[in-house]
Design an enzyme around this catalytic site. Structure first.
Site, PDB file in Angstrom:
ATOM      1  N   THR A  33      56.685 -27.968  24.677  1.00  0.00           N
ATOM      2  CA  THR A  33      56.891 -27.348  23.188  1.00  0.00           C
ATOM      3  C   THR A  33      56.380 -28.631  22.374  1.00  0.00           C
ATOM      4  O   THR A  33      56.629 -30.045  22.499  1.00  0.00           O
ATOM      5  CB  THR A  33      58.425 -27.261  22.885  1.00  0.00           C
ATOM      6  OG1 THR A  33      59.381 -28.429  22.981  1.00  0.00           O
ATOM      7  CG2 THR A  33      58.921 -25.979  23.996  1.00  0.00           C
ATOM      8  N   ASN A  35      57.239 -30.003  18.541  1.00  0.00           N
ATOM      9  CA  ASN A  35      58.070 -29.991  17.344  1.00  0.00           C
ATOM     10  C   ASN A  35      57.170 -30.316  16.218  1.00  0.00           C
ATOM     11  O   ASN A  35      56.655 -31.230  15.974  1.00  0.00           O
ATOM     12  CB  ASN A  35      59.314 -30.843  17.487  1.00  0.00           C
ATOM     13  CG  ASN A  35      60.201 -30.512  18.571  1.00  0.00           C
ATOM     14  OD1 ASN A  35      59.766 -30.495  19.591  1.00  0.00           O
ATOM     15  ND2 ASN A  35      61.303 -30.080  17.940  1.00  0.00           N
ATOM     16  N   GLU A 108      60.030 -25.239  16.414  1.00  0.00           N
ATOM     17  CA  GLU A 108      59.360 -25.819  18.009  1.00  0.00           C
ATOM     18  C   GLU A 108      58.480 -24.820  18.543  1.00  0.00           C
ATOM     19  O   GLU A 108      58.981 -23.575  18.577  1.00  0.00           O
ATOM     20  CB  GLU A 108      60.696 -25.967  18.889  1.00  0.00           C
ATOM     21  CG  GLU A 108      60.318 -26.840  20.066  1.00  0.00           C
ATOM     22  CD  GLU A 108      61.783 -27.333  20.954  1.00  0.00           C
ATOM     23  OE1 GLU A 108      62.563 -26.882  20.458  1.00  0.00           O
ATOM     24  OE2 GLU A 108      61.423 -27.797  21.917  1.00  0.00           O
ATOM     25  N   ILE A 111      53.074 -23.396  22.722  1.00  0.00           N
ATOM     26  CA  ILE A 111      51.835 -22.813  22.790  1.00  0.00           C
ATOM     27  C   ILE A 111      51.457 -22.281  24.247  1.00  0.00           C
ATOM     28  O   ILE A 111      51.739 -22.873  24.944  1.00  0.00           O
ATOM     29  CB  ILE A 111      50.951 -23.546  22.029  1.00  0.00           C
ATOM     30  CG1 ILE A 111      51.417 -24.284  20.794  1.00  0.00           C
ATOM     31  CG2 ILE A 111      49.506 -23.245  21.960  1.00  0.00           C
ATOM     32  CD1 ILE A 111      50.508 -25.701  20.279  1.00  0.00           C
ATOM     33  N   HIS A 113      49.554 -21.811  26.361  1.00  0.00           N
ATOM     34  CA  HIS A 113      47.992 -22.337  26.572  1.00  0.00           C
ATOM     35  C   HIS A 113      48.270 -23.585  27.312  1.00  0.00           C
ATOM     36  O   HIS A 113      48.985 -24.399  27.129  1.00  0.00           O
ATOM     37  CB  HIS A 113      47.282 -22.355  25.527  1.00  0.00           C
ATOM     38  CG  HIS A 113      45.917 -23.170  25.766  1.00  0.00           C
ATOM     39  ND1 HIS A 113      44.833 -22.377  26.417  1.00  0.00           N
ATOM     40  CD2 HIS A 113      45.454 -24.451  25.878  1.00  0.00           C
ATOM     41  CE1 HIS A 113      43.829 -22.939  26.421  1.00  0.00           C
ATOM     42  NE2 HIS A 113      44.105 -24.449  25.976  1.00  0.00           N
ATOM     43  N   TYR A 120      51.196 -35.209  21.000  1.00  0.00           N
ATOM     44  CA  TYR A 120      51.756 -35.791  20.078  1.00  0.00           C
ATOM     45  C   TYR A 120      51.010 -36.937  19.149  1.00  0.00           C
ATOM     46  O   TYR A 120      50.031 -37.408  19.160  1.00  0.00           O
ATOM     47  CB  TYR A 120      53.194 -37.047  20.706  1.00  0.00           C
ATOM     48  CG  TYR A 120      53.882 -36.186  21.355  1.00  0.00           C
ATOM     49  CD1 TYR A 120      55.051 -35.484  20.727  1.00  0.00           C
ATOM     50  CD2 TYR A 120      54.028 -36.225  22.936  1.00  0.00           C
ATOM     51  CE1 TYR A 120      55.904 -34.699  21.612  1.00  0.00           C
ATOM     52  CE2 TYR A 120      54.913 -35.406  23.606  1.00  0.00           C
ATOM     53  CZ  TYR A 120      56.024 -34.801  22.764  1.00  0.00           C
ATOM     54  OH  TYR A 120      56.908 -34.033  23.737  1.00  0.00           O
ATOM     55  N   ARG A 133      63.850 -12.084  17.927  1.00  0.00           N
ATOM     56  CA  ARG A 133      65.356 -12.028  18.393  1.00  0.00           C
ATOM     57  C   ARG A 133      66.006 -13.034  17.595  1.00  0.00           C
ATOM     58  O   ARG A 133      65.260 -14.305  17.324  1.00  0.00           O
ATOM     59  CB  ARG A 133      65.371 -12.285  19.779  1.00  0.00           C
ATOM     60  CG  ARG A 133      65.223 -13.603  20.584  1.00  0.00           C
ATOM     61  CD  ARG A 133      65.877 -13.517  21.974  1.00  0.00           C
ATOM     62  NE  ARG A 133      65.201 -14.626  22.687  1.00  0.00           N
ATOM     63  CZ  ARG A 133      65.821 -15.953  22.744  1.00  0.00           C
ATOM     64  NH1 ARG A 133      67.067 -16.167  21.987  1.00  0.00           N
ATOM     65  NH2 ARG A 133      65.368 -17.041  23.620  1.00  0.00           N
TER      66      ARG A 133
END
Ligand code: RBF
Ligand code: MG
Length: 174
Positions: A33, A35, A108, A111, A113, A120, A133
């Site tokens: 993920t 951020n 966060e 993606i 892929h 980073y 949700r």
């Protein structure tokens, strides 16, 4: 867990640097993920001096209800600058409390892929289309992972109807 795509009044266009989160993404949960930096440090006068993108991110973080959202995203540095589908979370990650608790709301992006490199420090752009949700606290880490996997599948499928955003000028402007 019920999922449905509720479109935002208008899509939110967010841009900023990818910063280190809790490092749980890849290692503990099995998916990477990114951020998005949120300038919580900028208050009062400082806030008015932020660049417009950073101010938009801060506004979005403050005003947007916690939850899981569907977006399109692009990592704007490095060899792979494609626009891809994203399942993202806005919130406090209530699954993790106590010592692991986050001190500020986070944005966060997962993606959807496979990147060859880490991203980073890269500049990331997101066009957030809708709510999927609410954020939840699950009974186990396995369940959290399972639900996040389902979010990915759901966003993957729903976003196929909104391919026009791949060409959104926000992804190619600087
Ligand atoms: N954290 C929660 O505590 N509850 C959730 O319902 C939840 N859903 C998520 C859904 C997606 C698509 C993503 C990318 C993250 C979600 N998270 C949730 C955040 C998750 O706890 C976080 O990514 C990891 O802790 C790694 O920082
Ligand atoms: Mg992360």
């Amino acid at each position: 867990m019920e999922r449905s795509l509720k479109l935002l009044e208008s899509p939110a266009r967010l841009g900023g640097q990818v910063v280190h989160g809790f490092g749980r993404g890849s290692s503990q949960l099995g998916f990477p993920t990114a951020n998005l930096e949120i300038r919580w440090d900028a208050t009062g006068e400082e806030r008015t001096k932020l660049d417009p993108l950073a101010r938009d991110v801060l506004d979005f973080a403050e005003k947007t209800p916690c939850g899981i959202y569907a977006a399109w995203g692009r990592v704007c540095d490095g060899p792979d600058q494609g626009v891809y589908k994203v399942a993202m979370s806005v919130g406090w990650n209530p699954h993790f409390e106590g010592e692991d608790a986050v001190k500020n709301k986070t944005i966060e992006a997962w993606i959807l892929h496979d990147y060859d490199d880490t991203f980073y420090g890269a500049h990331m752009r997101l066009v957030v289309l809708g709510h999927v949700r609410d954020e939840a606290k699950f009974n186990s880490l396995e369940q959290l992972i399972d639900e996040i996997g389902k979010d990915g599948k759901f966003c993957e499928s729903e976003l196929s109807q909104y391919r026009e955003y791949i060409e959104d000028p926000f992804f190619s402007s600087s």
